[in-house]
Design a protein around this motif. Structure first.
Motif, PDB file in Angstrom:
ATOM      1  N   VAL A 125       0.420  -1.077  -0.281  1.00  0.00           N
ATOM      2  CA  VAL A 125      -0.079   0.253   0.453  1.00  0.00           C
ATOM      3  C   VAL A 125       0.804   1.595   0.067  1.00  0.00           C
ATOM      4  O   VAL A 125       1.944   1.202   0.859  1.00  0.00           O
ATOM      5  CB  VAL A 125      -0.812   0.222   1.406  1.00  0.00           C
ATOM      6  N   MET A 126       0.622   2.028  -0.988  1.00  0.00           N
ATOM      7  CA  MET A 126       1.382   3.152  -0.900  1.00  0.00           C
ATOM      8  C   MET A 126       0.213   4.603   0.125  1.00  0.00           C
ATOM      9  O   MET A 126      -0.671   4.734   0.285  1.00  0.00           O
ATOM     10  CB  MET A 126       1.377   4.146  -2.039  1.00  0.00           C
ATOM     11  N   LEU A 127       2.026   5.181   1.274  1.00  0.00           N
ATOM     12  CA  LEU A 127       0.413   5.542   2.030  1.00  0.00           C
ATOM     13  C   LEU A 127       0.362   7.387   1.736  1.00  0.00           C
ATOM     14  O   LEU A 127      -0.886   8.025   2.549  1.00  0.00           O
ATOM     15  CB  LEU A 127       1.549   5.543   3.231  1.00  0.00           C
ATOM     16  N   VAL A 128       1.185   7.939   0.900  1.00  0.00           N
ATOM     17  CA  VAL A 128       1.423   9.272   0.913  1.00  0.00           C
ATOM     18  C   VAL A 128       1.482   9.130  -0.063  1.00  0.00           C
ATOM     19  O   VAL A 128       2.517   8.856  -0.996  1.00  0.00           O
ATOM     20  CB  VAL A 128       2.392   9.583   1.770  1.00  0.00           C
ATOM     21  N   LYS A 129       1.906  10.534  -1.202  1.00  0.00           N
ATOM     22  CA  LYS A 129       2.074  10.908  -2.079  1.00  0.00           C
ATOM     23  C   LYS A 129       2.360  12.539  -2.509  1.00  0.00           C
ATOM     24  O   LYS A 129       1.286  13.437  -0.862  1.00  0.00           O
ATOM     25  CB  LYS A 129       0.507  10.969  -3.695  1.00  0.00           C
ATOM     26  N   ASN A 130       3.323  13.286  -3.133  1.00  0.00           N
ATOM     27  CA  ASN A 130       2.658  14.638  -3.530  1.00  0.00           C
ATOM     28  C   ASN A 130       4.179  15.005  -1.769  1.00  0.00           C
ATOM     29  O   ASN A 130       3.409  15.918  -1.216  1.00  0.00           O
ATOM     30  CB  ASN A 130       1.723  14.691  -3.401  1.00  0.00           C
ATOM     31  N   ARG A 131       4.926  14.583  -1.772  1.00  0.00           N
ATOM     32  CA  ARG A 131       5.739  14.806  -0.385  1.00  0.00           C
ATOM     33  C   ARG A 131       6.615  16.198  -1.016  1.00  0.00           C
ATOM     34  O   ARG A 131       6.821  16.558  -1.992  1.00  0.00           O
ATOM     35  CB  ARG A 131       6.337  13.836  -0.332  1.00  0.00           C
ATOM     36  N   SER A 132       6.411  17.014  -0.465  1.00  0.00           N
ATOM     37  CA  SER A 132       7.631  18.115   0.050  1.00  0.00           C
ATOM     38  C   SER A 132       9.116  18.181   1.175  1.00  0.00           C
ATOM     39  O   SER A 132       8.170  18.772   2.015  1.00  0.00           O
ATOM     40  CB  SER A 132       7.170  19.299  -1.035  1.00  0.00           C
ATOM     41  N   VAL A 150      -4.835   6.047   6.679  1.00  0.00           N
ATOM     42  CA  VAL A 150      -4.563   5.759   8.115  1.00  0.00           C
ATOM     43  C   VAL A 150      -4.334   6.965   9.649  1.00  0.00           C
ATOM     44  O   VAL A 150      -4.028   8.128   9.406  1.00  0.00           O
ATOM     45  CB  VAL A 150      -3.049   5.110   7.725  1.00  0.00           C
ATOM     46  N   GLN A 151      -4.800   6.092  10.628  1.00  0.00           N
ATOM     47  CA  GLN A 151      -5.298   7.138  12.159  1.00  0.00           C
ATOM     48  C   GLN A 151      -3.997   7.166  12.853  1.00  0.00           C
ATOM     49  O   GLN A 151      -3.777   8.389  12.664  1.00  0.00           O
ATOM     50  CB  GLN A 151      -6.470   5.973  12.555  1.00  0.00           C
ATOM     51  N   ASP A 152      -3.172   6.080  12.746  1.00  0.00           N
ATOM     52  CA  ASP A 152      -1.857   6.310  13.436  1.00  0.00           C
ATOM     53  C   ASP A 152      -0.667   6.492  12.320  1.00  0.00           C
ATOM     54  O   ASP A 152       0.196   5.887  12.783  1.00  0.00           O
ATOM     55  CB  ASP A 152      -2.300   4.826  13.731  1.00  0.00           C
ATOM     56  N   LEU A 153      -0.295   7.390  11.069  1.00  0.00           N
ATOM     57  CA  LEU A 153       0.444   7.381  10.564  1.00  0.00           C
ATOM     58  C   LEU A 153       1.622   8.393  11.117  1.00  0.00           C
ATOM     59  O   LEU A 153       1.370   9.535  11.597  1.00  0.00           O
ATOM     60  CB  LEU A 153      -0.333   8.196   9.121  1.00  0.00           C
ATOM     61  N   SER A 154       2.721   7.878  11.321  1.00  0.00           N
ATOM     62  CA  SER A 154       3.673   8.011  11.700  1.00  0.00           C
ATOM     63  C   SER A 154       4.986   8.968  10.298  1.00  0.00           C
ATOM     64  O   SER A 154       5.006   8.016  10.451  1.00  0.00           O
ATOM     65  CB  SER A 154       3.767   7.642  13.317  1.00  0.00           C
ATOM     66  N   LEU A 155       5.603  10.202  10.787  1.00  0.00           N
ATOM     67  CA  LEU A 155       6.555  10.137   9.599  1.00  0.00           C
ATOM     68  C   LEU A 155       7.701   9.689  10.961  1.00  0.00           C
ATOM     69  O   LEU A 155       9.027  10.801  11.684  1.00  0.00           O
ATOM     70  CB  LEU A 155       6.739  11.003   9.345  1.00  0.00           C
ATOM     71  N   TYR A 156       8.764   9.039  10.470  1.00  0.00           N
ATOM     72  CA  TYR A 156      10.417   8.417  11.098  1.00  0.00           C
ATOM     73  C   TYR A 156      11.596   8.863   9.953  1.00  0.00           C
ATOM     74  O   TYR A 156      10.956   9.250   8.920  1.00  0.00           O
ATOM     75  CB  TYR A 156      10.915   7.399  11.948  1.00  0.00           C
ATOM     76  N   LEU A 195      10.641   7.420   6.576  1.00  0.00           N
ATOM     77  CA  LEU A 195       9.794   6.444   6.979  1.00  0.00           C
ATOM     78  C   LEU A 195       8.394   6.637   7.287  1.00  0.00           C
ATOM     79  O   LEU A 195       8.299   6.998   8.758  1.00  0.00           O
ATOM     80  CB  LEU A 195      10.725   5.467   7.661  1.00  0.00           C
ATOM     81  N   PHE A 196       7.132   6.693   6.516  1.00  0.00           N
ATOM     82  CA  PHE A 196       6.094   6.469   6.825  1.00  0.00           C
ATOM     83  C   PHE A 196       5.354   4.688   7.166  1.00  0.00           C
ATOM     84  O   PHE A 196       5.646   4.414   6.517  1.00  0.00           O
ATOM     85  CB  PHE A 196       4.789   6.553   6.127  1.00  0.00           C
ATOM     86  N   ASN A 197       5.234   5.303   8.329  1.00  0.00           N
ATOM     87  CA  ASN A 197       4.329   3.664   9.117  1.00  0.00           C
ATOM     88  C   ASN A 197       3.045   3.852   9.843  1.00  0.00           C
ATOM     89  O   ASN A 197       2.883   5.023  10.433  1.00  0.00           O
ATOM     90  CB  ASN A 197       5.173   3.400  10.234  1.00  0.00           C
ATOM     91  N   GLY A 198       2.196   3.303   9.715  1.00  0.00           N
ATOM     92  CA  GLY A 198       0.769   2.781   9.704  1.00  0.00           C
ATOM     93  C   GLY A 198      -0.157   1.309   9.286  1.00  0.00           C
ATOM     94  O   GLY A 198       0.556   0.682   8.686  1.00  0.00           O
ATOM     95  N   THR A 199      -1.406   1.914  10.091  1.00  0.00           N
ATOM     96  CA  THR A 199      -2.138   0.465  10.154  1.00  0.00           C
ATOM     97  C   THR A 199      -2.334   0.492   8.959  1.00  0.00           C
ATOM     98  O   THR A 199      -4.037   1.510   9.239  1.00  0.00           O
ATOM     99  CB  THR A 199      -2.151  -0.292  11.534  1.00  0.00           C
ATOM    100  N   TYR A 200      -2.831  -0.134   8.054  1.00  0.00           N
ATOM    101  CA  TYR A 200      -4.224  -0.119   6.931  1.00  0.00           C
ATOM    102  C   TYR A 200      -4.783  -1.976   7.171  1.00  0.00           C
ATOM    103  O   TYR A 200      -4.136  -2.438   7.233  1.00  0.00           O
ATOM    104  CB  TYR A 200      -3.533   0.152   5.523  1.00  0.00           C
ATOM    105  N   ASN A 201      -5.896  -1.403   7.394  1.00  0.00           N
ATOM    106  CA  ASN A 201      -6.799  -2.924   7.300  1.00  0.00           C
ATOM    107  C   ASN A 201      -6.154  -3.627   8.743  1.00  0.00           C
ATOM    108  O   ASN A 201      -6.560  -4.997   7.717  1.00  0.00           O
ATOM    109  CB  ASN A 201      -6.736  -3.285   6.079  1.00  0.00           C
ATOM    110  N   GLY A 202      -6.521  -3.811   9.153  1.00  0.00           N
ATOM    111  CA  GLY A 202      -5.000  -4.497  10.651  1.00  0.00           C
ATOM    112  C   GLY A 202      -3.907  -4.576  10.248  1.00  0.00           C
ATOM    113  O   GLY A 202      -3.293  -5.269  10.946  1.00  0.00           O
ATOM    114  N   THR A 203      -3.082  -4.637   9.055  1.00  0.00           N
ATOM    115  CA  THR A 203      -2.071  -4.712   8.951  1.00  0.00           C
ATOM    116  C   THR A 203      -0.674  -3.770   8.654  1.00  0.00           C
ATOM    117  O   THR A 203      -1.422  -2.507   8.352  1.00  0.00           O
ATOM    118  CB  THR A 203      -2.211  -5.343   7.789  1.00  0.00           C
ATOM    119  N   SER A 204       0.364  -3.919   9.780  1.00  0.00           N
ATOM    120  CA  SER A 204       1.371  -2.923   9.458  1.00  0.00           C
ATOM    121  C   SER A 204       1.935  -2.888   8.246  1.00  0.00           C
ATOM    122  O   SER A 204       2.416  -3.274   7.742  1.00  0.00           O
ATOM    123  CB  SER A 204       2.359  -3.259  10.443  1.00  0.00           C
TER     124      SER A 204
END
Length: 409
Positions: A125-132, A150-156, A195-204
């Motif tokens: 799954v691609m989580l984000v687009k149009n990064r700047s 994705v509710q718990d989307l985080s950036l590292y 690194l973008f990390n999150g849970t989508y449809n119950g999967t990390s």
């Protein structure tokens, strides 16, 4: 003549030996058991085994090609190693294709082997687009647009000079999704990984990205432009509020100046720019600060437009004098004629006719030549006798005799 033929035969023999020798060269065997493992989301550990049927006297090395797709074609990053493995700092954004080739060092009649390839699938799954990104004074502003909810989307983020992965705290002042990285190492970093990390449809799910050095995303504040006149020159001064992080050589100034319907863009290394002043033109100018490519990349927004002077035609005063002055004179003449016609009785009053007395005086004072020789030439004025008609009649006095009616009787 013999020497010429001998030389020709030697050249032909050498060329034939080269072709024969080339035909006898064989390929080296490719490496065996190519495998990989992700040590971190940004570091890939690649290992393989030594090729089979390789002579002990044959020394080889290996070339690793990394392609940013699952197809081993197009542009790649290459790396040559002597060992049976290597570590690659590479993100898996669109999938990877890794190719390893065996190269001869001192093996006689042997050439490069065929590549051994391995394909790595991209994230599910691609989580984000149009990064700047925007960098300024040891701060990196990162923004993006979510692709999925994705509710718990985080950036590292991770800098290759550091060992640990750090979390970027979200910034509530940014309207879109984003955060600001505060790190003094950003200015000197050659690469930065996200690194973008999150849970989508119950999967990390995680997405890794790699960007160039942070100084390639420099964002400068909008400068202010002032205009001053110095005799026959016009001085444009650019004032920036954040031009102290790098040396002066890292900043260039792009001036856009228009005057008399002419527009010109000039790049200057100085914050002050001068042009010859034309008093007949109105100047409009903007300035933009460009970060030099010798230091990185980036720029500021153009400044607000500043105006100076007015548009004037140098021949306009003479032209106006030729047109306006005759017009004013004609208008004044017309007004004078109207007023003269309206008030002629006041300006030119009527002279009454002289009476008979004055006429008589004028006539009697006219002297003839004979009268001038007469001793009575100095006679006094003798007025004419005025004839006055009289219609009054006198009747004789008669006594009043009353009539008596009784006398008749």
């Amino acid at each position: 003549m013999c020497r010429f033929w001998d030389l020709t035969l030697m050249i032909c023999f050498s060329v034939s030996v080269m072709f024969v020798g080339g035909d006898n060269m064989t390929e080296l065997p490719p490496p065996k058991n190519l495998t990989f493992i992700w040590e971190t989301p940004f570091r890939l550990s690649l290992t393989w085994e030594k090729p089979e049927d390789l002579d002990h006297s044959c020394r080889v090395n290996y070339t690793v090609h990394v392609y940013s797709s699952q197809d081993c074609s197009g542009k790649s990053n290459s790396k040559r190693v002597q060992t049976l493995g290597c570590k690659l700092e590479v993100p898996n954004e669109n999938g990877l294709c890794i190719s390893v080739i065996t190269n001869p060092e001192n093996c006689e009649q042997r050439r490069n082997s065929q590549p051994m390839n391995i394909s790595i699938a991209p994230p599910s799954v691609m989580l984000v687009k149009n990064r700047s990104n925007e960098y300024s004074h040891s701060k990196m502003k990162c923004t993006w647009i979510p692709v999925v909810d994705v509710q718990d989307l985080s950036l590292y983020y991770w800098l290759p000079r550091d060992e640990s992965i750090k979390k970027c705290t979200p910034d509530k002042t940014i309207k879109t999704r984003g955060c600001i990285i505060h790190d003094k190492s950003l200015k000197e970093a050659m690469n930065i990984f996200y690194l973008f990390n999150g849970t989508y449809n119950g999967t990390s799910v995680s997405n890794a990205f790699k960007d160039e050095r942070p100084v390639d995303y420099v964002k400068l504040n909008k400068p202010q432009l002032t205009i001053h006149r110095d005799e026959q020159k016009l001085l444009f001064q650019a004032n920036g509020s954040d031009l102290d992080e790098f040396t002066k050589e890292c900043y260039t100034y792009q001036y856009t100046i228009s005057n008399c319907n002419k527009k010109e863009t000039t790049l200057d290394i100085k914050s002050q720019h001068e042009v010859q002043y034309d008093p007949a033109c109105k100047y409009r100018a903007r300035v933009q600060v460009i970060f030099s490519k010798n230091c990185g990349e980036g720029s500021s927004d153009p400044s607000d437009e500043v105006e100076y002077g007015e548009d004037n035609d140098p021949k306009l005063p003479a032209l106006l004098a030729v047109i306006i002055i005759p017009l004013i004179v004609s208008l004044c003449l017309l007004v004078s004629l109207v007023l003269l016609r309206r008030h002629k009785d006041i300006i030119f009053p009527k002279i009454p006719e002289p009476s008979l007395l004055f006429k008589d005086m004028l006539i009697n004072n006219i002297r003839t030549p004979e009268e001038l020789q007469s001793p009575a030439a100095g006679r006094l004025y003798i007025p004419f006798e005025e004839v006055v008609e009289s219609r009054i009649s006198l009747e004789p006095d008669t006594p009043f005799v009353p009539t008596m009616k009784n006398e008749a009787k």
